[in-house]
Design an enzyme around this catalytic site. Structure first.
Site, PDB file in Angstrom:
ATOM      1  N   ARG A   1      47.683  41.788  48.204  1.00 54.63           N
ATOM      2  CA  ARG A   1      46.986  43.000  48.658  1.00 54.63           C
ATOM      3  C   ARG A   1      46.685  43.970  47.517  1.00 54.63           C
ATOM      4  O   ARG A   1      46.733  45.189  47.696  1.00 54.63           O
ATOM      5  CB  ARG A   1      47.773  43.741  49.746  1.00 54.63           C
ATOM      6  CG  ARG A   1      47.922  43.016  51.039  1.00 54.63           C
ATOM      7  CD  ARG A   1      46.589  42.646  51.694  1.00 54.63           C
ATOM      8  NE  ARG A   1      46.844  41.710  52.734  1.00 54.63           N
ATOM      9  CZ  ARG A   1      46.954  40.383  52.540  1.00 54.63           C
ATOM     10  NH1 ARG A   1      46.728  39.857  51.336  1.00 54.63           N
ATOM     11  NH2 ARG A   1      47.226  39.582  53.522  1.00 54.63           N
TER      12      ARG A   1
ATOM     13  N   SER B   1      46.846  45.920  59.673  1.00 50.18           N
ATOM     14  CA  SER B   1      48.261  46.153  59.349  1.00 50.18           C
ATOM     15  C   SER B   1      48.380  47.467  58.578  1.00 50.18           C
ATOM     16  O   SER B   1      47.689  47.654  57.582  1.00 50.18           O
ATOM     17  CB  SER B   1      48.799  45.028  58.475  1.00 50.18           C
ATOM     18  OG  SER B   1      48.690  43.815  59.171  1.00 50.18           O
TER      19      SER B   1
ATOM     20  N   GLU C   1      49.113  50.053  53.636  1.00 51.35           N
ATOM     21  CA  GLU C   1      48.076  49.137  53.140  1.00 51.35           C
ATOM     22  C   GLU C   1      46.707  49.828  53.075  1.00 51.35           C
ATOM     23  O   GLU C   1      46.011  49.711  52.064  1.00 51.35           O
ATOM     24  CB  GLU C   1      48.024  47.896  54.046  1.00 51.35           C
ATOM     25  CG  GLU C   1      46.988  46.889  53.588  1.00 51.35           C
ATOM     26  CD  GLU C   1      46.926  45.663  54.488  1.00 51.35           C
ATOM     27  OE1 GLU C   1      47.957  45.020  54.729  1.00 51.35           O
ATOM     28  OE2 GLU C   1      45.817  45.351  54.948  1.00 51.35           O
TER      29      GLU C   1
HETATM   30  C1  LIG Z   1      41.562  45.020  63.356  1.00 50.72           C
HETATM   31  C2  LIG Z   1      41.720  44.870  61.855  1.00 50.72           C
HETATM   32  C3  LIG Z   1      42.252  43.703  61.317  1.00 50.72           C
HETATM   33  C4  LIG Z   1      42.403  43.563  59.941  1.00 50.72           C
HETATM   34  N1  LIG Z   1      42.928  42.414  59.445  1.00 50.72           N
HETATM   35  C5  LIG Z   1      43.089  42.245  58.105  1.00 50.72           C
HETATM   36  C6  LIG Z   1      43.650  41.041  57.582  1.00 50.72           C
HETATM   37  O1  LIG Z   1      43.991  40.120  58.307  1.00 50.72           O
HETATM   38  N2  LIG Z   1      43.808  40.941  56.241  1.00 50.72           N
HETATM   39  C7  LIG Z   1      43.428  41.935  55.389  1.00 50.72           C
HETATM   40  O2  LIG Z   1      43.581  41.765  54.166  1.00 50.72           O
HETATM   41  N3  LIG Z   1      42.870  43.082  55.856  1.00 50.72           N
HETATM   42  C8  LIG Z   1      42.702  43.260  57.183  1.00 50.72           C
HETATM   43  N4  LIG Z   1      42.169  44.428  57.677  1.00 50.72           N
HETATM   44  C9  LIG Z   1      41.803  45.498  56.752  1.00 50.72           C
HETATM   45  C10 LIG Z   1      40.298  45.542  56.372  1.00 50.72           C
HETATM   46  O3  LIG Z   1      39.508  44.959  57.374  1.00 50.72           O
HETATM   47  C11 LIG Z   1      40.009  44.838  55.052  1.00 50.72           C
HETATM   48  O4  LIG Z   1      40.745  45.414  54.013  1.00 50.72           O
HETATM   49  C12 LIG Z   1      38.504  44.916  54.697  1.00 50.72           C
HETATM   50  O5  LIG Z   1      38.229  44.133  53.562  1.00 50.72           O
HETATM   51  C13 LIG Z   1      38.021  46.343  54.454  1.00 50.72           C
HETATM   52  O6  LIG Z   1      36.617  46.294  54.391  1.00 50.72           O
HETATM   53  P1  LIG Z   1      35.719  47.565  54.674  1.00 50.72           P
HETATM   54  O7  LIG Z   1      34.320  47.212  54.275  1.00 50.72           O
HETATM   55  O8  LIG Z   1      35.903  48.047  56.056  1.00 50.72           O
HETATM   56  O9  LIG Z   1      36.333  48.601  53.630  1.00 50.72           O
HETATM   57  P2  LIG Z   1      36.427  50.182  53.782  1.00 50.72           P
HETATM   58  O10 LIG Z   1      37.469  50.519  54.783  1.00 50.72           O
HETATM   59  O11 LIG Z   1      35.082  50.769  53.962  1.00 50.72           O
HETATM   60  O12 LIG Z   1      36.976  50.560  52.330  1.00 50.72           O
HETATM   61  C14 LIG Z   1      38.285  50.183  51.946  1.00 50.72           C
HETATM   62  C15 LIG Z   1      38.457  50.528  50.459  1.00 50.72           C
HETATM   63  O13 LIG Z   1      37.560  49.737  49.679  1.00 50.72           O
HETATM   64  C16 LIG Z   1      36.652  50.568  48.977  1.00 50.72           C
HETATM   65  N5  LIG Z   1      35.348  49.913  48.999  1.00 50.72           N
HETATM   66  C17 LIG Z   1      34.650  49.483  50.071  1.00 50.72           C
HETATM   67  N6  LIG Z   1      33.510  48.900  49.670  1.00 50.72           N
HETATM   68  C18 LIG Z   1      33.476  48.984  48.307  1.00 50.72           C
HETATM   69  C19 LIG Z   1      32.561  48.579  47.303  1.00 50.72           C
HETATM   70  N7  LIG Z   1      31.395  47.972  47.581  1.00 50.72           N
HETATM   71  N8  LIG Z   1      32.872  48.859  46.009  1.00 50.72           N
HETATM   72  C20 LIG Z   1      34.018  49.492  45.675  1.00 50.72           C
HETATM   73  N9  LIG Z   1      34.916  49.897  46.588  1.00 50.72           N
HETATM   74  C21 LIG Z   1      34.650  49.638  47.888  1.00 50.72           C
HETATM   75  C22 LIG Z   1      36.644  51.904  49.702  1.00 50.72           C
HETATM   76  O14 LIG Z   1      36.272  52.967  48.832  1.00 50.72           O
HETATM   77  C23 LIG Z   1      38.093  51.998  50.147  1.00 50.72           C
HETATM   78  O15 LIG Z   1      38.900  52.417  49.067  1.00 50.72           O
HETATM   79  C24 LIG Z   1      42.017  44.607  59.071  1.00 50.72           C
HETATM   80  C25 LIG Z   1      41.470  45.787  59.609  1.00 50.72           C
HETATM   81  C26 LIG Z   1      41.339  45.910  60.992  1.00 50.72           C
HETATM   82  C27 LIG Z   1      40.763  47.179  61.565  1.00 50.72           C
END
Ligand SMILES: Cc1cc2nc3c(=O)[nH]c(=O)nc-3n(C[C@H](O)[C@H](O)[C@H](O)COP(=O)(O)OP(=O)(O)OC[C@H]3O[C@@H](n4cnc5c(N)ncnc54)[C@H](O)[C@@H]3O)c2cc1C
Length: 350
Positions: A169, A247, A342
């Site tokens: 992570r 998580s 996380e």
């Molecule tokens: C129901 C649910 C289940 C999940 N299950 C998992 C799982 O099984 N495993 C897991 O690892 N995660 C899980 N997650 C967490 C999450 O989905 C992941 O971390 C996902 O990759 C985040 O993507 P996002 O586009 O929504 O990021 P955001 O929430 O929009 O951003 C997260 C971080 O990344 C940065 N960021 C986003 N895009 C960029 C970019 N293009 N360049 C630079 N920085 C950027 C943001 O500034 C922020 O710091 C889960 C979340 C939910 C709600």
């Protein structure tokens, strides 16, 4: 164009977070770089936002520019005849592509290696940030390179996977917050209908296999989606158990002799000769006395999964953080282990 007073709660899976000072939707890579550079020139804070599924934003909002990234595009070097290609698929994916549909496309096209990551919300550009992982796979296993805009050096850079600092992570991007804006991610995927050996016991059981056996990638994807849905880990607007950031705490990595009796202890590949092991945050939370559903009418642990903190409909970020502190402090008091959040905290602390 900037749209003042856009609220983060309309763009996060927790449905939490106050207004942003400025908001830009960058449809192309050029717009993305320009939006970030302009904010940098003007001395404004920047929050790059993908799907909002891994952020906890303060009720006060974000006193800076939110740059939303809906850039699209998937380019592969493989034609429709997978069997004619023997070197695997090299697939370049724009940061704004939604992750789960990309996994579905990959399994359809027989690109193996990410099928166990089905159902994870958010965009491709965020996957390297915390090296997303689930059910025995992590994106670091299939990422070849990550192309970024480096806000400090003001230039485009490409990091080979070995230079991304991937760990459990984490990555160099998470360790150096905000510096790198991911533009696209290039994956190197194996071609074939069978995936790598199943590493995760629960997934193997669901597929009626032993750990280490292999399954069709389409079956793996379906099994993962079934397991995730049961745990409220697939987004569903009608199910408050999914109004979360997934998580909330990472699984602690500890010296083996500090793992509480009875708790799981998974050996770590980089575990200093077995001295460091990963234990289960969910086990610690449950055994510290916090059952599924613990909380109140505004925020609670998911009724399906102890590790997800959820908005029951009328929560504030303050409510959520209060619950997170209660759980963290309860686990610390009972086991002497400090749980670490996380999701990325924006404008707030735990
Ligand atoms: C129901 C649910 C289940 C999940 N299950 C998992 C799982 O099984 N495993 C897991 O690892 N995660 C899980 N997650 C967490 C999450 O989905 C992941 O971390 C996902 O990759 C985040 O993507 P996002 O586009 O929504 O990021 P955001 O929430 O929009 O951003 C997260 C971080 O990344 C940065 N960021 C986003 N895009 C960029 C970019 N293009 N360049 C630079 N920085 C950027 C943001 O500034 C922020 O710091 C889960 C979340 C939910 C709600």
């Amino acid at each position: 164009m900037p749209e003042p007073q856009e609220r983060l709660s309309d763009h996060t899976t927790l449905r939490l977070g106050g207004p942003a000072r400025a908001w830009v939707r960058a449809e192309t890579e050029a717009e993305l770089i320009e939006a970030v550079s302009k904010a940098d020139r003007e001395g404004h804070q920047v929050l790059v936002l993908g799907g909002g599924s891994n952020v906890v934003v303060a009720d006060e909002g974000f006193d800076g520019t939110v740059v939303e990234v809906p850039t699209r595009g998937i380019e592969s070097d493989v034609g429709d005849d997978v069997d004619a290609s023997c070197s695997g698929a090299t697939v370049k994916v724009a940061a704004g592509e939604p992750w789960d549909p990309f996994v579905a496309l990959a399994t359809e096209r027989r690109w193996a290696g990410i099928e166990a990551l089905a159902g994870i919300p958010g965009h491709v550009g965020a996957t390297p940030i915390q090296n997303v992982g689930a059910y025995g796979q992590e994106v670091s296993q299939t990422i070849a390179s990550v192309r970024v805009w480096d806000r400090r050096l003001r230039g485009v850079r490409t990091f080979a996977a070995a230079d991304c600092g991937f760990g459990y992570r984490t990555s160099r991007f998470k360790q150096d917050p905000g510096r790198h804006v991911v533009l696209d991610v290039t994956f190197q995927l194996r071609l074939g209908t069978y995936g790598p050996p199943i590493e995760y016991a629960e997934l193997a059981r669901t597929l009626n296999l032993e750990v280490g056996e292999r399954a069709l990638i389409t079956s793996v994807r379906e099994a993962v989606l079934t397991l995730r849905s049961r745990k409220g880990m697939v987004l569903d607007p009608d199910d408050h158990d999914t109004w979360s950031a997934g998580s909330f705490f990472t699984n602690p990595v500890l010296p083996a002799d500090q793992v509480p009796a009875g708790a799981p202890a998974w050996p770590q590949p980089d575990g200093l000769g077995g001295r460091l092991v990963k234990t289960s945050a969910a086990w610690l939370i449950e055994h510290a006395g916090f059952a599924k559903g613990h909380g109140n009418e505004r925020v609670s642990l998911s009724t399906k999964h102890t590790l997800a903190l959820t908005n029951r409909g009328a929560a504030t970020t303050t409510d959520l953080l209060d619950l997170a502190r209660e759980v963290r402090d309860g686990v610390l008091g009972k086991f002497g282990v400090t749980l670490v959040n996380e999701p990325v905290l924006v404008g707030c602390t735990l």
